[in-house]
Design an enzyme around this catalytic site. Structure first.
Site, PDB file in Angstrom:
ATOM      1  CB  CYS A 126      -0.897   0.006   1.228  1.00 30.85           C
ATOM      2  SG  CYS A 126      -2.096   1.341   1.250  1.00 30.85           S
ATOM      3  N   PRO A 127       0.823   2.145  -0.948  1.00 31.89           N
ATOM      4  CG  PRO A 127       1.303   4.054  -2.207  1.00 31.89           C
ATOM      5  CD  PRO A 127       1.709   3.327  -0.975  1.00 31.89           C
TER       6      PRO A 127
END
Lengths: 377, 76
Positions: B14-15
């Site tokens: 993430c991202p």
């Protein structure tokens, strides 16, 4: 040793408090001086904005005086930074002062930039500011039915927020008895409904069960607020009655102005948390260009690593820990259930089914944050 | 003048690689090339799908060891 912390948000405050306790004897004896500069005399609990947008918290509940959160051996000044002069180990502030340091910590955070997308300010609601969250709640209260579109800008802080707002919208309209008059549709930048694969795998059947529609590979290009049309980079036009947007973010202007990093994000070693090429500058929280979520949780775990390392540098002359990318995020799955995602650089999250106790824990954490930010939890 | 920028999205959930590419592409100039590094095997399919849909240009795809190198030119 002069340690200067720039930024009084979650990252800077946890770091400074943790460090102040580790170096209590050294600050008392004068061996270490710990100083914090912040742009504000108030500290906001930013995750609370989602609750404000649904009328579950009021804005005053989100704030504390920054000075009251800090250990007494931290010298605190409300004085925004005007210029970083890293080659001379100096920071110049808006008041005209120059602060010199031996170790610098940059935790200046991020800001939303809705004005960079044509029509977005006029056409969309957002809950990423106090004023925006209050306005969004008023719009939700007035809303009697129609098409609600939720779209997501890139990059954005709190990557869990897009799915949380969908579950909250479902529960909100259901509680008002008008869910059947509202269509909820979610527009996401990549080709699944959340960037973390396991979150997407969990959320997709939940969206299907609740009748939440979705479209992926949708990046916001512009909004036509007069005709209520949302347009994507991929060439899709969407008509809406109420548009809610998680806006794109940038780092702070001074970071870009001083050319410390593109977009305001400072290139940072993902394990040491030092600015690339400068071992005397630590970077954490949203400001770092690390490949991790921009969230308070990342800031918290990074702050603990940096505090331990700076204290070790003072005491034994060397840092002792690496940051492993650890993050723990609550995920509200509506107004009475929640789950969580815990992961690091190497291990993805393993999501559990949402339950009520996890939601109550999140509600409790909304108050426990003030213990956390003092570096105690 | 056009530039080549390397975006290191190895070992991240993430991202994630595609989100990192989209983010960096926003601030690039038309003609610039971004080389995305990823250890997620799905990236080799995800990136060309988005690039095709949005109208940019895939310049190259190569796997070296565990790392995918995907080069994308900003076309608009």
């Amino acid at each position: 040793m002069r340690i200067l912390v720039v930024g009084g948000g979650t990252a800077g405050t946890i770091l400074a408090n943790n460090l102040a306790r580790r170096l209590a004897a050294e600050t008392r004896s004068g061996k270490v001086k710990l100083t914090m500069l912040s742009a504000s005399d108030r500290h906001m609990y930013q995750p609370g904005l989602l609750y404000v947008a649904f009328g579950q918290m009021t804005p005053d509940q989100l704030y504390r005086d920054q000075a009251g959160l800090l250990e007494p051996n931290i010298e605190f000044h409300v004085d925004p930074v005007r210029q970083f002069v890293l080659d001379r180990k100096q920071v110049k502030t808006e008041s005209g002062k120059t602060y010199e340091y031996d170790l610098l910590v940059i935790a200046t955070g991020s800001r939303i930039v809705p004005e960079e997308t044509p029509g977005l300010v006029e056409g969309a609601e957002t809950f990423y500011t106090e004023a925006g969250a209050v306005r969004m709640f008023r719009r939700l209260r007035e809303f009697q039915g129609g098409r609600v579109a939720v779209a997501v800008g890139v990059p954005h802080k709190c990557p869990i927020a897009p799915v949380e707002v969908m579950f909250s919208l479902h529960d909100y309209f259901k509680s008002r008895g008008i869910r059947d008059k509202v269509s909820l549709k979610y527009y996401y930048p990549i080709n699944r409904i959340h960037t973390i694969e396991n979150v997407a795998k969990w959320a997709k059947p939940e969206f299907d069960r609740l009748g939440i529609e979705y479209e992926t590979l949708f990046n916001i290009r512009e909004v036509d607020p007069v005709n209520r049309i949302l347009k994507s980079e991929e060439g899709i036009d969407v008509e809406y009655d109420l548009l809610i947007v998680i806006p794109a973010h940038r780092g702070m202007e001074v970071i870009e102005r001083d050319k410390l990093g593109d977009g305001g994000w400072i290139p940072t070693d993902r394990n040491k948390l030092t600015m690339n090429g400068r071992d005397d500058v630590y970077v954490l929280g949203d400001t770092a260009n690390l490949p991790v979520s921009k969230t308070g949780s990342a800031a918290h775990f990074q702050a603990e690593v940096i505090a331990e390392n700076i204290a070790s540098i003072v005491k034994i002359g060397a840092p002792v820990r690496d940051y492993d990318g650890k993050i723990y995020c609550f995920i509200e799955a509506g107004h009475d259930r929640a789950t969580y995602a815990m992961f690091n650089y190497m291990n993805p999250p393993d999501l559990k089914p949402p339950n009520k106790p996890m939601h109550w824990f999140k509600v409790a954490y909304n108050q426990m944050y003030w213990t956390s930010v003092r570096g105690l939890l | 003048m056009s530039e080549v920028k390397v975006v290191d999205a190895r070992n991240t959930f993430c991202p994630g690689p595609l989100m990192e590419l989209i983010s960096n592409m926003k601030h690039a100039k038309v003609g610039d090339v971004i080389e995305l590094l990823s250890t997620d095997s799905g990236t080799a399919n995800d990136v060309p799908e988005w690039v095709r849909k949005v109208g940019h240009e895939m310049v190259g795809t190569e796997q070296v060891g565990d790392t995918w190198h995907l080069k994308v030119r900003k076309a608009k």
